[in-house]
Design an enzyme around this catalytic site. Sequence first.
Site, PDB file in Angstrom:
ATOM      1  N   GLU A 108       0.832  -1.203   0.000  1.00 56.77           N
ATOM      2  CA  GLU A 108       0.000   0.000   0.000  1.00 56.77           C
ATOM      3  C   GLU A 108       0.865   1.251   0.000  1.00 56.77           C
ATOM      4  O   GLU A 108       1.783   1.338   0.824  1.00 56.77           O
ATOM      5  CB  GLU A 108      -0.930  -0.006   1.230  1.00 56.77           C
ATOM      6  CG  GLU A 108      -1.981  -1.101   1.125  1.00 56.77           C
ATOM      7  CD  GLU A 108      -2.990  -1.103   2.280  1.00 56.77           C
ATOM      8  OE1 GLU A 108      -2.912  -0.219   3.158  1.00 56.77           O
ATOM      9  OE2 GLU A 108      -3.841  -1.993   2.303  1.00 56.77           O
ATOM     10  N   HIS A 122      -7.732   1.949   1.292  1.00 54.44           N
ATOM     11  CA  HIS A 122      -7.732   1.584   2.715  1.00 54.44           C
ATOM     12  C   HIS A 122      -8.558   2.602   3.532  1.00 54.44           C
ATOM     13  O   HIS A 122      -8.033   3.283   4.427  1.00 54.44           O
ATOM     14  CB  HIS A 122      -6.290   1.505   3.245  1.00 54.44           C
ATOM     15  CG  HIS A 122      -6.182   0.665   4.491  1.00 54.44           C
ATOM     16  ND1 HIS A 122      -5.098  -0.118   4.776  1.00 54.44           N
ATOM     17  CD2 HIS A 122      -7.029   0.498   5.544  1.00 54.44           C
ATOM     18  CE1 HIS A 122      -5.262  -0.729   5.949  1.00 54.44           C
ATOM     19  NE2 HIS A 122      -6.433  -0.359   6.432  1.00 54.44           N
TER      20      HIS A 122
HETATM   21  N1  LIG Z   1      -9.825  -1.755   6.128  1.00 53.54           N
HETATM   22  C1  LIG Z   1      -9.766  -1.178   7.299  1.00 53.54           C
HETATM   23  O1  LIG Z   1      -9.602   0.024   7.397  1.00 53.54           O
HETATM   24  C2  LIG Z   1      -9.894  -1.993   8.524  1.00 53.54           C
HETATM   25  C3  LIG Z   1      -9.470  -3.284   8.520  1.00 53.54           C
HETATM   26  N2  LIG Z   1      -9.570  -4.042   9.642  1.00 53.54           N
HETATM   27  C4  LIG Z   1      -9.094  -5.422   9.552  1.00 53.54           C
HETATM   28  O2  LIG Z   1     -10.141  -6.265   9.937  1.00 53.54           O
HETATM   29  C5  LIG Z   1      -9.622  -7.278  10.775  1.00 53.54           C
HETATM   30  C6  LIG Z   1     -10.701  -7.732  11.730  1.00 53.54           C
HETATM   31  O3  LIG Z   1     -10.999  -6.720  12.651  1.00 53.54           O
HETATM   32  P1  LIG Z   1     -11.884  -7.036  13.947  1.00 53.54           P
HETATM   33  O4  LIG Z   1     -13.128  -7.670  13.516  1.00 53.54           O
HETATM   34  O5  LIG Z   1     -11.947  -5.794  14.719  1.00 53.54           O
HETATM   35  O6  LIG Z   1     -10.953  -8.099  14.670  1.00 53.54           O
HETATM   36  P2  LIG Z   1     -11.419  -9.284  15.600  1.00 53.54           P
HETATM   37  O7  LIG Z   1     -10.198  -9.769  16.263  1.00 53.54           O
HETATM   38  O8  LIG Z   1     -12.573  -8.860  16.427  1.00 53.54           O
HETATM   39  O9  LIG Z   1     -11.944 -10.394  14.581  1.00 53.54           O
HETATM   40  C7  LIG Z   1     -11.106 -11.183  13.801  1.00 53.54           C
HETATM   41  C8  LIG Z   1     -11.742 -12.561  13.714  1.00 53.54           C
HETATM   42  O10 LIG Z   1     -11.011 -13.327  12.764  1.00 53.54           O
HETATM   43  C9  LIG Z   1     -11.011 -14.649  13.227  1.00 53.54           C
HETATM   44  N3  LIG Z   1      -9.996 -15.467  12.596  1.00 53.54           N
HETATM   45  C10 LIG Z   1      -8.705 -15.633  12.950  1.00 53.54           C
HETATM   46  N4  LIG Z   1      -8.114 -16.517  12.143  1.00 53.54           N
HETATM   47  C11 LIG Z   1      -9.057 -16.931  11.251  1.00 53.54           C
HETATM   48  C12 LIG Z   1      -9.060 -17.834  10.180  1.00 53.54           C
HETATM   49  N5  LIG Z   1      -7.964 -18.537   9.847  1.00 53.54           N
HETATM   50  N6  LIG Z   1     -10.211 -18.003   9.477  1.00 53.54           N
HETATM   51  C13 LIG Z   1     -11.312 -17.313   9.822  1.00 53.54           C
HETATM   52  N7  LIG Z   1     -11.373 -16.444  10.837  1.00 53.54           N
HETATM   53  C14 LIG Z   1     -10.258 -16.252  11.546  1.00 53.54           C
HETATM   54  C15 LIG Z   1     -10.819 -14.508  14.721  1.00 53.54           C
HETATM   55  O11 LIG Z   1     -11.239 -15.663  15.397  1.00 53.54           O
HETATM   56  C16 LIG Z   1     -11.680 -13.315  15.036  1.00 53.54           C
HETATM   57  O12 LIG Z   1     -12.986 -13.708  15.432  1.00 53.54           O
HETATM   58  C17 LIG Z   1      -8.419  -6.624  11.471  1.00 53.54           C
HETATM   59  O13 LIG Z   1      -7.456  -7.564  11.850  1.00 53.54           O
HETATM   60  C18 LIG Z   1      -7.909  -5.703  10.440  1.00 53.54           C
HETATM   61  O14 LIG Z   1      -6.901  -6.327   9.716  1.00 53.54           O
HETATM   62  C19 LIG Z   1     -10.112  -3.564  10.786  1.00 53.54           C
HETATM   63  C20 LIG Z   1     -10.552  -2.278  10.845  1.00 53.54           C
HETATM   64  C21 LIG Z   1     -10.455  -1.376   9.719  1.00 53.54           C
HETATM   65  O1  LIG Z   2      -7.727  -0.659  12.145  1.00 54.12           O
HETATM   66  C1  LIG Z   2      -7.298  -1.279  11.161  1.00 54.12           C
HETATM   67  O2  LIG Z   2      -6.925  -2.443  11.205  1.00 54.12           O
HETATM   68  C2  LIG Z   2      -7.213  -0.592   9.870  1.00 54.12           C
HETATM   69  O3  LIG Z   2      -6.910  -1.226   8.902  1.00 54.12           O
HETATM   70  C3  LIG Z   2      -7.404   0.839   9.833  1.00 54.12           C
HETATM   71  O4  LIG Z   2      -6.226   1.363   9.299  1.00 54.12           O
HETATM   72  P1  LIG Z   2      -5.929   2.916   9.361  1.00 54.12           P
HETATM   73  O5  LIG Z   2      -5.785   3.275  10.798  1.00 54.12           O
HETATM   74  O6  LIG Z   2      -7.071   3.615   8.722  1.00 54.12           O
HETATM   75  O7  LIG Z   2      -4.652   3.093   8.615  1.00 54.12           O
END
Ligand SMILES: NC(=O)C1=CN([C@@H]2O[C@H](COP(=O)(O)OP(=O)(O)OC[C@H]3O[C@@H](n4cnc5c(N)ncnc54)[C@H](O)[C@@H]3O)[C@@H](O)[C@H]2O)C=CC1
Ligand SMILES: O=C(O)C(=O)COP(=O)(O)O
Length: 623
Positions: free
Chosen positions: A309, A328
Amino acid sequence: MSVISSWNLTISLNTTISLSWRSSLPSRASFPRPKKPKTLVVLATALGAKPTVLVAEKLGDAGIQLLKTFANVDCSYNLSPEELCTKISLCDALIVRSGTKVTREVFESAMGRLKVVGRAGVGIDNVDISAATEHGCLVVNAPTANTIAAAEHGIALLTAVSRNVAQADASVKAGKWERNKYVGVSLVGKTLAVMGFGKVGSEVARRAKGLGMQVIAHDPYAPADRARAISVELVSFEEALTTADFISLHMPLTPATSKMFNDEAFSRVKKGVRIINVARGGVIDEEALLRALDSGVVAQAALDVFTEEPPPQENKLVRHENVTVTPHLGASTTEAQSLYHLLDYLIWLLPFSLPLPSIGFIALYYDQEGVALEIAEAVVGALKGELAATAVNAPMVPAEVLLELSPYVALTEKLGRLAVQLVAGGSGVKFVKVTYASARGPDDLDTRLLRAMVTKGLIEPISSVFVNLVNADFIAKQRGLRLTEERIVLDGSPEKPLEFIQVRIANVESKFASAISNSGEITVEGRVKDGKPHLTKVGSFGVDVSLEGSIVLCRQSDQPGIIGKVGNILSEENVNVNFMSVGRIAPGKQAVMTIGLDEEPSRDALKKIGEITAVEEFVFLKL
Ligand SMILES: NC(=O)C1=CN([C@@H]2O[C@H](COP(=O)(O)OP(=O)(O)OC[C@H]3O[C@@H](n4cnc5c(N)ncnc54)[C@H](O)[C@@H]3O)[C@@H](O)[C@H]2O)C=CC1
Ligand SMILES: O=C(O)C(=O)COP(=O)(O)O
């Protein structure tokens, strides 16, 4: 309206503990927010001057203002890796988002000063956690404040791909009117597979059900009742792949999830599936996705995240006509990044004199702290030596356990300090045994914190390394220190967590021969009395001295007048004796005198103590 209460415990370097209480309303996200009181961790840190926090990526103003109340804040965005490494040695904390790679080089360049890395968001794949741990640097994140934003972005992309919004928009802007080309597909009745049923995934599922979709989820670690609560069926990876019309990714990027969507996975999906990725670029093998798109196996993809990215200009996925991309943006809403605080809304509502229940409802809805505030609170707390609820690289110790163990935390560190100072030469410590004597059952005592504190006590007096709960096990291993723990279950009331703690060092000589017990090991034992740590045994001698200031251990042939002579030498030097006890084998035989001192005596005074005829050996120990 339920209220979450939280206990905050503070442990500073000298291991005094303070306790405060706060309450807050639950966040708007329905996934349970980590309750700060329940999972806490100790970061013992000592910072004299105002600490410096480097904010390396844009953070909401509320967070910056909070940081400024406690620290010097340096907001330097778009630093190159070299610039970051140069700056970091002047910083106590670093706050980043997803755009900064906090590599091993960053921790090495910090030269021990960096105590906390705050990830203002969820994913911590851009931080080298092993390197942080090895350097005793706590990593905290902000796991809840952007949940809704990310889930809403997932839904935005889901609806956008189903109706070709991005492509049609570009076409109209290019002066075309292609109504037949951009016929979409409906969502209602279609199966959505949510991969990763955590905070974001479950919010996506809830919203997709509102759109009339059939929602299944794959998550090997998700509790079945969480899925049941919103009528989502948890299925295997295979079933998710083979039955879904839409797949939405919400798992973290880990070695296990890296390139989970590869050629093999795409060979099993339903032809024409649509994929949405708001998780991490790395969970998809991007080359494999390109092949699947070109062959029509995957009809469309919507990607918010990429392996690299920003993606390079020539990235074929970005340019693919069936791919919708965003830079993102998952966490990027005003609400997620800045403060939408309950109080602001209550104040705003006051002139309307709304009835209490509606104020409660609106307050509940808007109690969204924002990533900036969530991470600033965590970083400031960690710098103050408080406990971080969102620690990523340290064991969590429940607050109630911590409160109960607090005097034993001080005791174990001091026993470690004393034991190592009794070793002749002070080094060569390899085998340490810690014995916990308690009336409680073995499963009823969490000793991780105590073990870390013994390690801290053993290592810090003889080296320049900073040891804390984050790196204690790593440092011990690195130095070849084998620390074993033993439980003695006593009869009696389990009200007190521990009766006594013993620290023994084997295979070493002592500079105070009486510290070697019958088992041939340097042995010190302590208890907590009236909430204060006491030394109660040295070698085979029973003693009793409160563990504060410093102490002199002195073996003499038991006879009258010695206490007076030692007391005189110390009083001539204005050294205050705070505690004194004599433990003897039998009247008239040998005795060990333990003297607690408020001030450090001069070398001359110590020499004079050694010259008292009846004194056979003595040692001065700093706590
Ligand atoms: N695009 C963005 O701006 C954002 C991206 N994210 C991404 O989203 C992800 C998830 O965020 P949350 O839901 O807050 O985290 P979280 O920790 O609450 O949920 C992640 C889930 O993935 C599951 N998991 C782990 N390994 C797995 C596998 N092999 N197969 C299926 N499920 C599996 C876990 O058991 C957990 O329930 C973050 O790690 C981050 O990378 C989060 C926030 C913003
Ligand atoms: O919270 C996360 O995992 C995100 O991916 C959000 O990323 P950012 O803080 O917007 O660069």
